[in-house]
Write an enzyme that holds these catalytic residues in place. Structure first.
Site, PDB file in Angstrom:
ATOM      1  N   SER A   1      26.215 -38.538  12.055  1.00 39.71           N
ATOM      2  CA  SER A   1      27.567 -39.095  12.152  1.00 39.71           C
ATOM      3  C   SER A   1      27.772 -40.005  13.375  1.00 39.71           C
ATOM      4  O   SER A   1      28.437 -41.040  13.249  1.00 39.71           O
ATOM      5  CB  SER A   1      28.606 -37.973  12.141  1.00 39.71           C
ATOM      6  OG  SER A   1      28.591 -37.337  10.881  1.00 39.71           O
TER       7      SER A   1
ATOM      8  N   LYS B   1      34.304 -24.948  10.301  1.00 35.73           N
ATOM      9  CA  LYS B   1      35.145 -25.499   9.221  1.00 35.73           C
ATOM     10  C   LYS B   1      36.242 -24.560   8.731  1.00 35.73           C
ATOM     11  O   LYS B   1      37.340 -24.989   8.408  1.00 35.73           O
ATOM     12  CB  LYS B   1      34.268 -25.846   8.012  1.00 35.73           C
ATOM     13  CG  LYS B   1      33.554 -27.155   8.107  1.00 35.73           C
ATOM     14  CD  LYS B   1      32.813 -27.412   6.793  1.00 35.73           C
ATOM     15  CE  LYS B   1      32.258 -28.812   6.766  1.00 35.73           C
ATOM     16  NZ  LYS B   1      31.592 -29.117   5.508  1.00 35.73           N
TER      17      LYS B   1
ATOM     18  N   ALA C   1      30.619 -25.589   0.478  1.00 36.45           N
ATOM     19  CA  ALA C   1      30.450 -26.916  -0.123  1.00 36.45           C
ATOM     20  C   ALA C   1      30.775 -26.877  -1.620  1.00 36.45           C
ATOM     21  O   ALA C   1      31.308 -27.846  -2.165  1.00 36.45           O
ATOM     22  CB  ALA C   1      29.024 -27.408   0.104  1.00 36.45           C
TER      23      ALA C   1
ATOM     24  N   GLY D   1      21.995 -36.900  -0.948  1.00 38.56           N
ATOM     25  CA  GLY D   1      22.935 -36.275  -0.015  1.00 38.56           C
ATOM     26  C   GLY D   1      23.595 -37.198   0.998  1.00 38.56           C
ATOM     27  O   GLY D   1      24.709 -36.931   1.455  1.00 38.56           O
TER      28      GLY D   1
END
Ligand code: NAP
Length: 265
Positions: free
Chosen positions: A16, A65, A128, A231
């Site tokens: 990221s 998360k 997920a 992915g």
């Protein structure tokens, strides 16, 4: 300078920073995207630091998360339904929790196949998979079946979201297959969850794992010439949505795609 970052533990394997720093540079935004490697027990002190230092946005990954929502001022409806926050942004003096993972699943699939009315099989029943179910419901899938190694986990999820469920051995008919387990993550040898003979050319196979770049199911699907989505597409598309929430500017998609491609070299 505005500060953003990936909040995770471990964090340093994340691609990221490369993606978002390239985007900030392209748009001439005075901002830096950093690694925040924070173990679960240190989350509450990091959240104080976030407010003190006026961090403008975060990507959130394991193990935070499901927990970080308790420390934020406002949660988006998708976070509440999925039960997880993967993006934090600052707006009008408040920290907002969002979930963009589901966008990272829905957008790349819809680029190759409409979801509406389709039979979707999701492999896995973790966090997920929850985002995948939400994405498929938003896309108005015809049916959603959750198959998992531990059938009890698939059962619980199916009950919550009103889907079908079973074991991985129950794999049968499908138009769209979403691989949402962590089987084969960082394992170059790969793990075959579904026998190759059960896949067919008409299926769209979506993989969440991006390390290795080609997992077993992607290799098998390519051999039979089925359509595949790897992915890094999920990482990119959830990242485009996060970038737009943070900056309220259109994400420079080409530059971000290029940054991730270089990250794989
Ligand atoms: P999680 O909550 O820990 O769930 C893991 C799932 O994988 C469970 O269903 C588990 O089954 C299953 N599993 C683990 N090892 C297995 C094996 N050897 N054989 C069969 N099933 C196995 O993890 P998560 O947060 O859902 O993440 C799942 C994957 O998605 C991870 O690889 C993660 O890296 C990836 N991901 C990618 C992105 C992206 O942007 N590309 C974003 C989010 C997640 P049991 O219930 O039986 O334990």
């Amino acid at each position: 300078m505005d500060i953003y970052g990936i909040l995770a533990h471990p964090a340093h394997q994340s691609l990221s920073p490369a993606i978002h720093n390239a985007a900030f540079q392209k748009l001439g935004i005075d901002a830096e995207y950093r690694y925040f490697d924070v173990p679960g027990d240190d989350l509450s002190s990091f959240m104080i630091e976030m407010r003190d230092n006026q961090i403008k946005g975060l990507s959130v990954s394991t193990p935070h998360k499901e927990v970080i929502g308790h420390y934020l001022d406002k949660l988006d409806p998708a976070c509440k339904e999925i039960g997880a926050v993967n993006c934090v942004y600052f707006r009008d003096g408040k920290y907002h929790g969002e979930n963009t993972d589901w966008i990272g699943i829905k957008e790349p699939i819809e680029a190759v196949e409409s979801i509406e009315g389709k039979r979707v099989v999701i492999l896995g029943a973790g966090g997920a998979a929850r985002a995948a179910i939400y994405a498929m419901k938003q896309g108005k899938a015809g049916s959603i079946t959750i198959l998992n190694r531990t059938v009890d986990h698939a059962h619980d999820l199916a009950k919550e979201f009103q889907c079908k469920f079973g074991s991985l051995e129950d794999f049968g008919e499908a138009d769209i297959v979403i691989q949402a387990t962590s089987a084969g993550l960082n394992d170059p040898k790969g793990v075959r969850l579904i026998p190759k003979e059960k896949l067919n050319i008409n299926m769209v196979i979506f993989e969440m794992i991006y390390s290795p770049k080609e997992t077993q199911i992607i290799k098998d699907a390519k051999e039979i010439e089925a359509r595949t989505i790897t992915g890094e597409q999920m990482l990119l598309h959830q990242g485009y949505a996060a970038f737009e929430l943070w900056t309220q500017q259109k994400a420079p998609r080409k530059v971000m795609e290029q940054a991730i491609a270089e990250g794989f070299e």
